[in-house]
Design a protein around this motif. Sequence first.
Motif, PDB file in Angstrom:
ATOM      1  N   ILE A 184       5.955  -0.335   0.473  1.00 49.34           N
ATOM      2  CA  ILE A 184       5.458  -1.220   1.534  1.00 49.34           C
ATOM      3  C   ILE A 184       4.095  -0.751   2.030  1.00 49.34           C
ATOM      4  O   ILE A 184       3.146  -1.527   2.131  1.00 49.34           O
ATOM      5  CB  ILE A 184       6.476  -1.298   2.698  1.00 49.34           C
ATOM      6  CG1 ILE A 184       7.728  -2.046   2.264  1.00 49.34           C
ATOM      7  CG2 ILE A 184       5.854  -1.950   3.935  1.00 49.34           C
ATOM      8  CD1 ILE A 184       8.855  -1.970   3.271  1.00 49.34           C
ATOM      9  N   VAL A 185       3.977   0.525   2.323  1.00 54.17           N
ATOM     10  CA  VAL A 185       2.717   1.066   2.826  1.00 54.17           C
ATOM     11  C   VAL A 185       1.637   1.008   1.740  1.00 54.17           C
ATOM     12  O   VAL A 185       0.489   0.663   2.012  1.00 54.17           O
ATOM     13  CB  VAL A 185       2.914   2.504   3.348  1.00 54.17           C
ATOM     14  CG1 VAL A 185       1.600   3.144   3.725  1.00 54.17           C
ATOM     15  CG2 VAL A 185       3.861   2.504   4.542  1.00 54.17           C
ATOM     16  N   ALA A 186       1.997   1.302   0.501  1.00 54.06           N
ATOM     17  CA  ALA A 186       1.027   1.275  -0.593  1.00 54.06           C
ATOM     18  C   ALA A 186       0.501  -0.133  -0.846  1.00 54.06           C
ATOM     19  O   ALA A 186      -0.692  -0.307  -1.136  1.00 54.06           O
ATOM     20  CB  ALA A 186       1.660   1.838  -1.866  1.00 54.06           C
ATOM     21  N   LEU A 187       1.348  -1.140  -0.730  1.00 53.21           N
ATOM     22  CA  LEU A 187       0.891  -2.518  -0.914  1.00 53.21           C
ATOM     23  C   LEU A 187      -0.149  -2.908   0.125  1.00 53.21           C
ATOM     24  O   LEU A 187      -1.141  -3.563  -0.196  1.00 53.21           O
ATOM     25  CB  LEU A 187       2.072  -3.482  -0.855  1.00 53.21           C
ATOM     26  CG  LEU A 187       2.964  -3.556  -2.080  1.00 53.21           C
ATOM     27  CD1 LEU A 187       4.171  -4.436  -1.809  1.00 53.21           C
ATOM     28  CD2 LEU A 187       2.196  -4.068  -3.273  1.00 53.21           C
ATOM     29  N   VAL A 188       0.072  -2.504   1.353  1.00 54.90           N
ATOM     30  CA  VAL A 188      -0.893  -2.820   2.408  1.00 54.90           C
ATOM     31  C   VAL A 188      -2.209  -2.088   2.158  1.00 54.90           C
ATOM     32  O   VAL A 188      -3.287  -2.659   2.319  1.00 54.90           O
ATOM     33  CB  VAL A 188      -0.323  -2.474   3.800  1.00 54.90           C
ATOM     34  CG1 VAL A 188      -1.379  -2.625   4.871  1.00 54.90           C
ATOM     35  CG2 VAL A 188       0.875  -3.343   4.109  1.00 54.90           C
ATOM     36  N   ILE A 189      -2.136  -0.839   1.737  1.00 50.06           N
ATOM     37  CA  ILE A 189      -3.352  -0.073   1.461  1.00 50.06           C
ATOM     38  C   ILE A 189      -4.141  -0.714   0.324  1.00 50.06           C
ATOM     39  O   ILE A 189      -5.359  -0.869   0.410  1.00 50.06           O
ATOM     40  CB  ILE A 189      -3.007   1.395   1.142  1.00 50.06           C
ATOM     41  CG1 ILE A 189      -2.537   2.100   2.410  1.00 50.06           C
ATOM     42  CG2 ILE A 189      -4.203   2.126   0.544  1.00 50.06           C
ATOM     43  CD1 ILE A 189      -2.003   3.484   2.196  1.00 50.06           C
ATOM     44  N   VAL A 190      -3.452  -1.113  -0.735  1.00 54.58           N
ATOM     45  CA  VAL A 190      -4.137  -1.723  -1.874  1.00 54.58           C
ATOM     46  C   VAL A 190      -4.759  -3.054  -1.472  1.00 54.58           C
ATOM     47  O   VAL A 190      -5.901  -3.344  -1.836  1.00 54.58           O
ATOM     48  CB  VAL A 190      -3.158  -1.900  -3.061  1.00 54.58           C
ATOM     49  CG1 VAL A 190      -3.745  -2.793  -4.127  1.00 54.58           C
ATOM     50  CG2 VAL A 190      -2.799  -0.551  -3.643  1.00 54.58           C
ATOM     51  N   GLU A 191      -4.032  -3.855  -0.706  1.00 58.91           N
ATOM     52  CA  GLU A 191      -4.546  -5.178  -0.309  1.00 58.91           C
ATOM     53  C   GLU A 191      -5.707  -5.070   0.677  1.00 58.91           C
ATOM     54  O   GLU A 191      -6.718  -5.732   0.507  1.00 58.91           O
ATOM     55  CB  GLU A 191      -3.434  -6.009   0.334  1.00 58.91           C
ATOM     56  CG  GLU A 191      -2.499  -6.631  -0.649  1.00 58.91           C
ATOM     57  CD  GLU A 191      -2.917  -8.025  -1.049  1.00 58.91           C
ATOM     58  OE1 GLU A 191      -3.599  -8.705  -0.268  1.00 58.91           O
ATOM     59  OE2 GLU A 191      -2.553  -8.420  -2.159  1.00 58.91           O
ATOM     60  N   LYS A 192      -5.563  -4.272   1.709  1.00 59.17           N
ATOM     61  CA  LYS A 192      -6.541  -4.263   2.795  1.00 59.17           C
ATOM     62  C   LYS A 192      -7.671  -3.262   2.583  1.00 59.17           C
ATOM     63  O   LYS A 192      -8.819  -3.559   2.857  1.00 59.17           O
ATOM     64  CB  LYS A 192      -5.851  -3.979   4.138  1.00 59.17           C
ATOM     65  CG  LYS A 192      -4.948  -5.101   4.568  1.00 59.17           C
ATOM     66  CD  LYS A 192      -5.763  -6.361   4.761  1.00 59.17           C
ATOM     67  CE  LYS A 192      -4.894  -7.519   5.149  1.00 59.17           C
ATOM     68  NZ  LYS A 192      -5.639  -8.753   5.309  1.00 59.17           N
ATOM     69  N   VAL A 193      -7.373  -2.068   2.132  1.00 56.66           N
ATOM     70  CA  VAL A 193      -8.405  -1.047   2.006  1.00 56.66           C
ATOM     71  C   VAL A 193      -9.195  -1.224   0.714  1.00 56.66           C
ATOM     72  O   VAL A 193     -10.418  -1.210   0.723  1.00 56.66           O
ATOM     73  CB  VAL A 193      -7.784   0.371   2.079  1.00 56.66           C
ATOM     74  CG1 VAL A 193      -8.826   1.434   1.848  1.00 56.66           C
ATOM     75  CG2 VAL A 193      -7.103   0.572   3.424  1.00 56.66           C
ATOM     76  N   LEU A 194      -8.498  -1.402  -0.392  1.00 58.34           N
ATOM     77  CA  LEU A 194      -9.175  -1.537  -1.678  1.00 58.34           C
ATOM     78  C   LEU A 194      -9.617  -2.960  -1.960  1.00 58.34           C
ATOM     79  O   LEU A 194     -10.475  -3.181  -2.804  1.00 58.34           O
ATOM     80  CB  LEU A 194      -8.267  -1.039  -2.805  1.00 58.34           C
ATOM     81  CG  LEU A 194      -7.842   0.438  -2.721  1.00 58.34           C
ATOM     82  CD1 LEU A 194      -6.905   0.783  -3.846  1.00 58.34           C
ATOM     83  CD2 LEU A 194      -9.052   1.343  -2.719  1.00 58.34           C
ATOM     84  N   GLY A 195      -9.011  -3.930  -1.296  1.00 57.82           N
ATOM     85  CA  GLY A 195      -9.403  -5.324  -1.464  1.00 57.82           C
ATOM     86  C   GLY A 195      -8.919  -5.965  -2.753  1.00 57.82           C
ATOM     87  O   GLY A 195      -9.472  -6.950  -3.201  1.00 57.82           O
ATOM     88  N   ILE A 196      -7.890  -5.413  -3.352  1.00 59.85           N
ATOM     89  CA  ILE A 196      -7.350  -5.946  -4.597  1.00 59.85           C
ATOM     90  C   ILE A 196      -6.236  -6.934  -4.269  1.00 59.85           C
ATOM     91  O   ILE A 196      -5.305  -6.612  -3.527  1.00 59.85           O
ATOM     92  CB  ILE A 196      -6.807  -4.805  -5.484  1.00 59.85           C
ATOM     93  CG1 ILE A 196      -7.927  -3.839  -5.828  1.00 59.85           C
ATOM     94  CG2 ILE A 196      -6.171  -5.363  -6.737  1.00 59.85           C
ATOM     95  CD1 ILE A 196      -7.454  -2.586  -6.525  1.00 59.85           C
ATOM     96  N   GLU A 197      -6.337  -8.139  -4.802  1.00 59.06           N
ATOM     97  CA  GLU A 197      -5.307  -9.162  -4.591  1.00 59.06           C
ATOM     98  C   GLU A 197      -4.110  -8.879  -5.496  1.00 59.06           C
ATOM     99  O   GLU A 197      -4.264  -8.721  -6.703  1.00 59.06           O
ATOM    100  CB  GLU A 197      -5.863 -10.541  -4.907  1.00 59.06           C
ATOM    101  CG  GLU A 197      -6.905 -11.023  -3.927  1.00 59.06           C
ATOM    102  CD  GLU A 197      -6.290 -11.443  -2.604  1.00 59.06           C
ATOM    103  OE1 GLU A 197      -5.160 -11.951  -2.589  1.00 59.06           O
ATOM    104  OE2 GLU A 197      -6.965 -11.251  -1.573  1.00 59.06           O
ATOM    105  N   ILE A 198      -2.932  -8.821  -4.917  1.00 60.92           N
ATOM    106  CA  ILE A 198      -1.703  -8.613  -5.677  1.00 60.92           C
ATOM    107  C   ILE A 198      -0.959  -9.936  -5.708  1.00 60.92           C
ATOM    108  O   ILE A 198      -0.614 -10.474  -4.649  1.00 60.92           O
ATOM    109  CB  ILE A 198      -0.836  -7.515  -5.041  1.00 60.92           C
ATOM    110  CG1 ILE A 198      -1.617  -6.205  -4.977  1.00 60.92           C
ATOM    111  CG2 ILE A 198       0.452  -7.331  -5.814  1.00 60.92           C
ATOM    112  CD1 ILE A 198      -0.921  -5.125  -4.214  1.00 60.92           C
ATOM    113  N   PRO A 199      -0.696 -10.479  -6.903  1.00 58.04           N
ATOM    114  CA  PRO A 199       0.015 -11.760  -6.989  1.00 58.04           C
ATOM    115  C   PRO A 199       1.422 -11.660  -6.393  1.00 58.04           C
ATOM    116  O   PRO A 199       2.156 -10.710  -6.659  1.00 58.04           O
ATOM    117  CB  PRO A 199       0.084 -12.041  -8.489  1.00 58.04           C
ATOM    118  CG  PRO A 199      -0.882 -11.117  -9.120  1.00 58.04           C
ATOM    119  CD  PRO A 199      -1.082  -9.970  -8.204  1.00 58.04           C
TER     120      PRO A 199
END
Length: 60
Positions: free
Chosen positions: A16-31
């Motif tokens: 859960i925390v890693a998904l938020v970091i990837v989406e918001k900090v790195l800016g990578i869209e996860i389908p």
Amino acid sequence: MTLLQGKKTYIVALIIVALVIVEKVLGIEIPGVEIGDDWLLIVLNGLGLGSLRAGIAKGF
């Protein structure tokens, strides 16, 4: 399943925390994942899930 016994909740909280970091900090869209503007609430939910599991494991 004995390898993951007692650790599955921690893994879910970390995901859960890693998904938020990837989406918001790195800016990578996860389908299939829609974080939205309440990302801090999602991070706090993940951290709360992990700490709840730690409290139950200690027997409080």
